[in-house]
Write a protein that holds these residues in place. Structure first.
Motif, PDB file in Angstrom:
ATOM      1  N   SER A  60       2.721  10.444  -2.808  1.00  0.00           N
ATOM      2  CA  SER A  60       2.140   9.551  -3.817  1.00  0.00           C
ATOM      3  C   SER A  60       1.088  10.300  -4.623  1.00  0.00           C
ATOM      4  O   SER A  60       0.569  11.328  -4.190  1.00  0.00           O
ATOM      5  N   ASP A  61       0.757   9.770  -5.780  1.00  0.00           N
ATOM      6  CA  ASP A  61      -0.279  10.374  -6.605  1.00  0.00           C
ATOM      7  C   ASP A  61      -1.630  10.371  -5.906  1.00  0.00           C
ATOM      8  O   ASP A  61      -2.411  11.313  -6.034  1.00  0.00           O
ATOM      9  N   LYS A  62      -1.902   9.320  -5.146  1.00  0.00           N
ATOM     10  CA  LYS A  62      -3.168   9.233  -4.414  1.00  0.00           C
ATOM     11  C   LYS A  62      -3.252  10.358  -3.378  1.00  0.00           C
ATOM     12  O   LYS A  62      -4.291  11.013  -3.232  1.00  0.00           O
TER      13      LYS A  62
END
Length: 114
Positions: free
Chosen positions: A56-58
């Motif tokens: 994920s981007d996080k």
């Protein structure tokens, strides 16, 4: 600046630190700082690899932040060793330059995830 993919640049950076400090340190301070520098330099390559595989981007942003933290620790360690006359600034200038360039690259990449 050499035209590498970033994976290779991080691996090359870590390897260059290992090679630079291949001889046994002579003092307690040299031993302590050298081992810590090797750990932080290698951590940059390992965490950048984790960034590339993050789901994920996080998670990607988190791995980049860790990579940046370790790069900043590495440059600070090098600066301390230079100021304490444990290493010669001229001899390690290529490693310092690469460390600085990698910091700039990671900061730029992090802007994408903020």
């Amino acid at each position: 600046m050499k035209n590498y993919n970033l994976d290779s640049r991080f691996e090359d950076f870590a390897a260059s630190v290992i090679v630079f400090f291949r001889n046994q340190p002579k003092s307690f301070a040299e031993d302590y700082l050298t081992k810590q520098l090797i750990r932080s330099a290698c951590s940059t390559a390992l965490n950048f690899g984790e960034f590339e595989g993050a789901g994920s981007d996080k998670d990607r942003a988190n791995k980049l932040r860790i990579t940046l933290k370790e790069l900043r620790e590495s440059i600070r360690n090098i600066n301390i060793q230079i100021k304490a006359n444990l290493i010669d600034a001229h001899n390690i200038s290529a490693v310092r330059t690469e460390n600085d360039e990698l910091i700039r690259i990671v900061v730029t990449l992090l802007k994408k995830y903020n």
